[in-house]
Design a protein around this motif. Structure first.
Motif, PDB file in Angstrom:
ATOM      1  N   ASP A  79      -3.813  -4.320   8.238  1.00 55.84           N
ATOM      2  CA  ASP A  79      -2.802  -3.383   7.762  1.00 55.84           C
ATOM      3  C   ASP A  79      -1.517  -3.555   8.563  1.00 55.84           C
ATOM      4  OD1 ASP A  79      -4.310  -2.169   5.738  1.00 55.84           O
ATOM      5  OD2 ASP A  79      -5.287  -0.844   7.174  1.00 55.84           O
TER       6      ASP A  79
ATOM      7  N   GLY B  41       4.232   0.044   3.729  1.00 55.11           N
ATOM      8  CA  GLY B  41       2.932  -0.433   4.161  1.00 55.11           C
ATOM      9  C   GLY B  41       2.440  -1.618   3.350  1.00 55.11           C
ATOM     10  N   TYR B  42       1.738  -2.520   4.025  1.00 57.71           N
ATOM     11  CA  TYR B  42       1.214  -3.723   3.394  1.00 57.71           C
ATOM     12  C   TYR B  42      -0.202  -3.971   3.905  1.00 57.71           C
ATOM     13  CZ  TYR B  42       6.180  -4.315   2.585  1.00 57.71           C
ATOM     14  OH  TYR B  42       7.474  -4.099   2.221  1.00 57.71           O
ATOM     15  N   ARG B  43      -0.977  -4.715   3.141  1.00 61.03           N
ATOM     16  CA  ARG B  43      -2.330  -5.080   3.556  1.00 61.03           C
ATOM     17  C   ARG B  43      -2.570  -6.538   3.196  1.00 61.03           C
ATOM     18  NH1 ARG B  43      -5.845  -0.960   1.612  1.00 61.03           N
ATOM     19  NH2 ARG B  43      -5.376  -0.004   3.618  1.00 61.03           N
TER      20      ARG B  43
ATOM     21  N   SER C  80      -5.643  -9.238   3.068  1.00 59.82           N
ATOM     22  CA  SER C  80      -7.101  -9.370   3.078  1.00 59.82           C
ATOM     23  C   SER C  80      -7.448 -10.847   3.000  1.00 59.82           C
ATOM     24  CB  SER C  80      -7.719  -8.635   1.885  1.00 59.82           C
ATOM     25  OG  SER C  80      -7.380  -7.263   1.927  1.00 59.82           O
TER      26      SER C  80
ATOM     27  N   THR D  87      -9.433  -7.504   6.938  1.00 62.27           N
ATOM     28  CA  THR D  87      -8.350  -6.700   6.376  1.00 62.27           C
ATOM     29  C   THR D  87      -7.374  -6.334   7.486  1.00 62.27           C
ATOM     30  OG1 THR D  87      -9.873  -5.796   4.743  1.00 62.27           O
ATOM     31  CG2 THR D  87      -7.804  -4.625   5.054  1.00 62.27           C
TER      32      THR D  87
ATOM     33  N   ALA E  94      -6.727  -3.923  12.247  1.00 63.57           N
ATOM     34  CA  ALA E  94      -7.477  -4.967  11.543  1.00 63.57           C
ATOM     35  C   ALA E  94      -8.946  -4.564  11.519  1.00 63.57           C
ATOM     36  CB  ALA E  94      -7.295  -6.307  12.239  1.00 63.57           C
TER      37      ALA E  94
ATOM     38  N   THR F 198       0.808  -1.216   0.000  1.00 62.16           N
ATOM     39  CA  THR F 198       0.000   0.000   0.000  1.00 62.16           C
ATOM     40  C   THR F 198       0.843   1.269   0.000  1.00 62.16           C
ATOM     41  OG1 THR F 198      -0.148  -0.088   2.412  1.00 62.16           O
ATOM     42  CG2 THR F 198      -1.933  -1.127   1.148  1.00 62.16           C
TER      43      THR F 198
END
Length: 159
Positions: free
Chosen positions: A124, A48-50, A52, A122, A114, A44
């Motif tokens: 983060d 940053g990562y996400r 899902s 999701t 979350a 992201t």
């Protein structure tokens, strides 16, 4: 299908690579475990990562997140209600089985928040590198007297 990789050449030229090898082997094992539940991993921002996770049929209280150093564990435990055990399905296509999904995290990656909405969990994550671990320039000093200073003739004072 199992594919074995020989990581031993890395040990002869790199120090501390055992953590990297462990991560690679865990990633290879992860593909053998199956694909339930399906998930996405996206970048992201620069740090940053996400993640899902498709958690259709799971309520927020049925889900559990455990963050450990270098590991994120997502669990789904569906409480078996008495009314569900007495139900007779003609076709049951919704997977309501329990799951545990493990994500190996790189150093300094931490869970920020979350959310659970519309059947998707999701999570983060962000990489927070401590100031002490960031690259820094080290000044180089000379110790003692320079070899050139020893060889230079001493200047005579005029009398």
């Amino acid at each position: 299908m199992s594919t074995a990789f020989d990581f031993s050449p890395l040990y002869s030229t790199m120090v501390g690579v055992d953590r990297l090898v462990d991560l690679a082997q865990a990633a290879l094992r992860g593909h053998e475990e199956g694909g339930y539940p399906p998930y996405d991993i996206e970048k992201t921002s620069e740090n940053g990562y996400r993640v899902s996770v498709a958690a259709a049929g799971f309520a927020r209280d049925d889900l559990e997140l455990i963050a450990q150093p270098n590991l994120l564990v997502v669990r789904g435990r569906k409480a078996q209600a008495d009314s569900q055990t007495a139900r007779t399905f003609i076709h049951q296509g919704l997977a309501r089985r329990n799951f545990e999904r493990r994500f190996e995290l790189a150093d300094y990656v931490v869970v920020k928040e979350a959310r659970h909405a519309d059947g998707v969990l999701t999570i983060d994550l962000v990489r927070e590198i401590p100031e002490a671990s960031k690259p820094r320039q080290i000044p180089i000093r000379t110790s003692g007297v320079s070899p050139l200073a020893l060889k230079a003739p001493k200047a005579r004072r005029a009398a």
